[in-house]
Scaffold this motif. Structure first.
Motif, PDB file in Angstrom:
ATOM      1  N   ASP A 563       0.830  -1.204   0.000  1.00 21.45           N
ATOM      2  CA  ASP A 563       0.000   0.000   0.000  1.00 21.45           C
ATOM      3  C   ASP A 563       0.864   1.254   0.000  1.00 21.45           C
ATOM      4  OD1 ASP A 563      -2.195  -1.637   0.034  1.00 21.45           O
ATOM      5  OD2 ASP A 563      -2.646  -1.353   2.158  1.00 21.45           O
ATOM      6  N   LEU A 605      -8.758  -5.066  -6.489  1.00 23.56           N
ATOM      7  CA  LEU A 605      -9.259  -4.331  -5.324  1.00 23.56           C
ATOM      8  C   LEU A 605      -8.113  -3.771  -4.487  1.00 23.56           C
ATOM      9  CD1 LEU A 605     -12.156  -6.717  -4.228  1.00 23.56           C
ATOM     10  CD2 LEU A 605     -12.298  -4.642  -5.633  1.00 23.56           C
ATOM     11  N   ALA A 606      -7.027  -4.543  -4.385  1.00 28.24           N
ATOM     12  CA  ALA A 606      -5.883  -4.076  -3.599  1.00 28.24           C
ATOM     13  C   ALA A 606      -5.242  -2.850  -4.246  1.00 28.24           C
ATOM     14  CB  ALA A 606      -4.862  -5.197  -3.446  1.00 28.24           C
ATOM     15  N   LYS A 609      -7.630   0.203  -3.886  1.00 28.55           N
ATOM     16  CA  LYS A 609      -7.624   0.726  -2.516  1.00 28.55           C
ATOM     17  C   LYS A 609      -6.375   1.565  -2.267  1.00 28.55           C
ATOM     18  CE  LYS A 609      -7.323  -0.946   2.290  1.00 28.55           C
ATOM     19  NZ  LYS A 609      -5.867  -0.700   2.468  1.00 28.55           N
ATOM     20  N   ALA A 610      -5.229   1.044  -2.663  1.00 29.26           N
ATOM     21  CA  ALA A 610      -3.985   1.772  -2.420  1.00 29.26           C
ATOM     22  C   ALA A 610      -3.944   3.080  -3.215  1.00 29.26           C
ATOM     23  CB  ALA A 610      -2.795   0.882  -2.791  1.00 29.26           C
ATOM     24  N   HIS A 612      -6.582   4.873  -4.365  1.00 29.27           N
ATOM     25  CA  HIS A 612      -7.578   5.824  -3.868  1.00 29.27           C
ATOM     26  C   HIS A 612      -7.208   6.383  -2.501  1.00 29.27           C
ATOM     27  CE1 HIS A 612     -11.192   4.631  -6.599  1.00 29.27           C
ATOM     28  NE2 HIS A 612     -10.558   5.694  -7.048  1.00 29.27           N
ATOM     29  N   THR A 613      -6.550   5.580  -1.678  1.00 33.72           N
ATOM     30  CA  THR A 613      -6.130   6.081  -0.366  1.00 33.72           C
ATOM     31  C   THR A 613      -5.140   7.215  -0.522  1.00 33.72           C
ATOM     32  OG1 THR A 613      -6.498   3.926   0.673  1.00 33.72           O
ATOM     33  CG2 THR A 613      -5.018   5.456   1.800  1.00 33.72           C
ATOM     34  N   ALA A 635     -17.772  -5.539  -4.521  1.00 34.04           N
ATOM     35  CA  ALA A 635     -16.609  -4.696  -4.231  1.00 34.04           C
ATOM     36  C   ALA A 635     -15.948  -4.194  -5.506  1.00 34.04           C
ATOM     37  CB  ALA A 635     -15.602  -5.475  -3.388  1.00 34.04           C
ATOM     38  N   GLU A 638     -17.808  -1.106  -6.495  1.00 34.75           N
ATOM     39  CA  GLU A 638     -17.571  -0.052  -5.512  1.00 34.75           C
ATOM     40  C   GLU A 638     -16.184   0.551  -5.670  1.00 34.75           C
ATOM     41  OE1 GLU A 638     -18.238  -2.126  -1.907  1.00 34.75           O
ATOM     42  OE2 GLU A 638     -20.411  -2.300  -2.202  1.00 34.75           O
ATOM     43  N   ALA A 639     -15.225  -0.238  -6.157  1.00 31.22           N
ATOM     44  CA  ALA A 639     -13.855   0.252  -6.315  1.00 31.22           C
ATOM     45  C   ALA A 639     -13.686   1.124  -7.543  1.00 31.22           C
ATOM     46  CB  ALA A 639     -12.891  -0.929  -6.389  1.00 31.22           C
TER      47      ALA A 639
END
Length: 827
Positions: A563, A605-606, A609-610, A612-613, A635, A638-639
């Motif tokens: 991440d 997804l991983a 997430k990284a 967008h964070t 998911a 949603e991603a």
């Protein structure tokens, strides 16, 4: 005796006669044969396969031994583990090692076809070698088998192709399987080699030296496709003659005899199959003489020497249709600054080519208005054997005319692109004038209506298509055609270009996890597209792994270190792009292409997430192809910031499919559409390409994409016979040139159509804000609500193949209504 067969018509020589002759030959040979094939010396011998088999329903580790194990398949052939299969291979090679030089009298190859798009092999060249290096071509197993056992059966069947006519030797026996044109599959479950008499070991070497497989494939594919084109053209003209009831029987009989003579000469001719070949009709003089028979038919039907008529602009042109009696007139409705097309068809009923001069009269700027580009439409064949008039090379200019050539018996279309920039608004009347040398001019009325409106320099709808012009180029893009390709896309409204992962995946992390970017490839790509509305990059995250683990920069996926590193990487890119004036919301990343049933979405997804964070404004763009998206992992949706479903799937899967994505849009995801069917030449410029933008408007979608603007499937667009699949490009590309195509013209008009509706929406809002409440505004609002539904609901609008009949006028009717409404609102 074969000579005693009596045909009902001379045309039978090109129809059932081939089948009859082969069947008689099979009876004669079968009666004479009588004896069983000799020993199979390939039994349990090793062999190699090239390329590696890849058909998923039958590929397994036992492919390495199954073809010489003596076991065969009797069930559904290509789903059985005992079968070896290839999908989309240009050719397949099975090379058997007999372990020593052996005398060879025959060979066999067991295969199947006739269902699910599986076709019979076009040829199977048998090659032999003593040393595994120098091979000699000893014959075509398909032809040798057919001489004895007759033609392919009708429908699904398993066929053991076999010959006992070889007289050769070798340690290595190679089966070079050449699929027929347009055939994507090859299957086999057993190969055999038969021992010959010992004296063959000392006999003179049989057969010429074999070409390299790529050379042999190219020559075979072109020659086979050319013969297929010849036979289909002979048959089509024969049907046209047979249906010409208005022509007296004696005249029809004479035409049939002319066709037989021209057909015989054509089938005996040889077309060069080297790299200079272009599948432009006609291929040679013999092919041209065949079309002259159709010109003779037209004369017998009372057609004038030169016939001109106005078609529905997006309708396909039929090379074997009778020119209509009524010419019609041409109408072009446009605002300033846009591009709109018109067409004129020409037919030559004489026995000589007509060199024509084309010009305008009566219109501003006549005889050669600078706002008109004239194209001499070229007939090209396709890998499927359906000729199309889609290529748009520009007609040559000479003084005050364009020059166009019309061959006897083959209709020629002239395509005209109107780009009015500075004419006074109003109605301009004139004519297209076509002048044959020494003949009377033919005039076709033209009505050019220029509305008092200006088309915007930049369009709203995002348009792209995996163009991949970064780096050295991908698919059909080369260093020599890239500049012209990029320019052509810009001229046709592309504002959302695509790049490969190479633009963002060149970087280096230091020990303290700081990242240094190599920005050169991305900077060069952006410099090509400085005005792009959005930049798309296909990251292809599945390609990043180490020792079987999904990693990035040494960090295992899903770990905190992963991440951190992904976050540092994307933040570094955002800082770099901001320095070039590009906001993060203009960067869209495709992480995993076409996730579908069975896809492991965990890595996607991983990554999402990284990213967008660290940088929430960077867009995650996904094109899911789940048949039932409601059953896909929630998911995934949603991603994503942008969801781009496949439009043909949307049309085919029914209301629940569409409602799912409309609900996703209501939840805040941006909705777009893409299509990726092929071959592009057979897809309707109107319903497949142009109407996608109308569906964008109807559903609130913001982008339209097509796979793939540069994908010529590994072959020049002028020789689609050599394409691996598809091709998919809506243009005509070769290594050095870019030529316009009707499908790309339809894409440009689609983006303009969408902009009309954007303009109308803005005009209505402006009128309402000004307190205007009259019938003009009410009618404009109603048009906004109903135009897309009327266009997409027209007869045949959901049928995407060009040859399928449909109403292709609804979009222009609605467009003219918008023009009228915009004009009324501006007053």
């Amino acid at each position: 005796m074969i000579d005693s067969v009596v045909f009902r018509s001379p045309l039978a020589l090109f129809g059932d006669a081939t089948r009859v002759t082969m069947c008689i030959a099979a009876l004669i040979a079968t009666a004479a044969a009588g004896e069983q094939p000799p020993e199979n010396i390939a039994l349990r011998k090793p062999y190699s396969l090239h390329p590696a088999p890849d058909y998923r329903h039958c590929t397994d580790p036992a492919d390495a031994t199954q073809l010489t194990d003596g076991q065969t398949t009797d069930a559904y052939f290509w789903t059985q583990p005992g079968t070896v299969g290839w999908q989309s291979a240009r050719y397949a090679i099975v090379t058997v090692d007999l372990k020593q030089t052996e005398p060879i009298s025959g060979a066999a190859f067991r295969t199947a076809a006739g269902r699910a798009g599986v076709q019979w092999p076009g040829a199977i060249r048998i090659l032999t070698s003593d040393d595994g290096k120098a091979y000699f071509d000893v014959g075509d197993l398909v032809r040798l088998d057919h001489e004895v056992h007759g033609p392919w059966p009708e429908g699904y069947a398993i066929r053991r192709l076999v010959t006992a006519k070889l007289r050769t030797r070798g340690r290595y026996v190679r089966f070079l399987v050449l699929p027929g044109p347009g055939s994507p599959f090859t299957f086999v479950d057993e190969v055999e080699v038969f021992r010959g008499p010992p004296e063959l070991l000392g006999a003179e070497r049989a057969g010429p030296p074999a070409d390299e497989p790529d050379v042999a494939f190219a020559r075979w594919r072109v020659q086979a496709a050319v013969k297929r084109r010849f036979r289909r053209d002979i048959a089509a003209i024969g049907r046209t003659i047979g249906e010409a009831d208005e022509v007296a029987a004696p005249a029809r009989g004479q035409l049939e005899r002319e066709l037989v003579e021209a057909g015989r000469a054509l089938l005996a001719s040889e077309v060069s199959a080297d790299s200079s070949f272009r599948a432009i009709l006609p291929f040679d003089e013999a092919h041209q003489r065949l079309y002259q028979v159709q010109a003779s038919l037209w004369r017998a039907q009372g057609q004038a020497d030169l016939v001109c008529w106005v078609p529905a602009v997006w309708d396909p042109l039929d090379p074997f249709s009778l020119p209509p009696r009524s010419a019609g007139s041409m109408a072009i409705d446009t605002m300033m600054g846009e591009y709109r097309a018109a067409a004129l068809n020409l037919a030559n009923s004489t026995d000589k080519p007509l060199a024509l001069r084309l010009s305008f009269e009566g219109l501003p700027g006549s005889p050669t208005p600078d706002y008109v580009t004239v194209h001499e439409v070229a007939w090209t064949d396709t890998s499927s054997g359906l000729p199309v008039a889609a290529a748009l090379p520009e007609a040559s200019r000479a003084g005050d005319d364009w020059r166009v050539t019309v061959l006897p018996g083959l209709p020629r279309q002239v395509w005209m692109t109107f780009h009015v920039a500075s004419l006074p608004a109003g109605t301009h009347r004139g004519a297209v004038v076509v002048r044959p040398a020494g003949g009377a001019a033919v005039r076709t009325p033209v009505l050019l209506r220029v509305y008092p409106l200006s088309f915007p320099e930049r369009t709203t709808l995002l348009l792209g298509g995996w163009s991949y012009t970064d780096g050295p180029g991908s698919y059909g893009i080369t260093p020599r055609n890239r500049e012209a390709f990029v320019q052509h896309l810009k001229q046709h409204g592309v504002n959302a270009p695509w790049a490969t992962s190479g633009v963002m995946m060149r970087h280096q992390f230091s020990d303290d996890a700081r990242v240094a970017l190599d920005t050169r490839q991305l900077d060069q790509w952006i410099a090509e597209w400085p005005q792009a509305a959005r930049y798309h990059v296909f990251l292809s995250i599945g390609s990043y792994s180490s020792a079987g683990k999904r990693t990035f920069a040494g960090a295992d996926i899903g770990t905190p270190e992963f991440d951190r590193r992904v976050g540092a990487w994307i933040s570094a890119w955002v800082r770099h792009l901001k320095g070039r004036g590009i906001a993060p919301a203009r960067l869209a990343l495709l992480l995993h292409d076409e996730p579908h049933e069975g896809t492991d979405v965990g890595p996607l997804l991983a990554w999402a997430k990284a990213i967008h964070t660290a940088e929430p404004d960077v867009l995650i763009w996904e094109d899911p192809t789940y048949r039932d998206p409601a059953g896909a992992p929630a998911a995934l949706f949603e991603a994503a910031d942008v969801l781009c479903p496949n439009r043909p799937m949307w049309l085919a899967q029914g209301r629940p499919f569409g409602e799912f994505y409309l609900d996703q849009r209501h939840r805040g995801r941006e909705l777009q559409f893409y299509s990726c069917s092929g071959p592009a030449r057979l897809l309707d410029p109107y319903s497949y390409y142009r109407l996608q933008a109308w569906q964008c408007w109807q559903t609130g979608a913001t982008g339209t994409f097509f796979w793939a603007l540069g994908d010529n499937s590994g072959a020049s667009s002028w020789n689609p016979y050599l394409a691996k699949a598809g091709p998919y490009t809506p243009l005509f590309l070769d290594d050095t040139t870019v030529t316009a195509g009707k499908q790309m013209e339809a894409i440009r008009e689609s983006v303009q159509d969408y902009e009309y509706l954007v303009m109308l929406h803005g005009a209505v809002e402006k009128a309402r804000a000004a307190g205007r409440a009259d019938a003009v505004v009410d009618e404009a609002e109603t048009l906004l609500e109903t135009a897309a539904e009327a266009v997409l609901g027209a007869e045949g609008a959901a049928r995407l193949w060009w040859r399928e009949p449909k109403d292709r006028t609804a979009a222009d009717k609605a467009r003219v209504q918008v023009l009228e409404s915009l004009t009324a609102l501006s007053q």
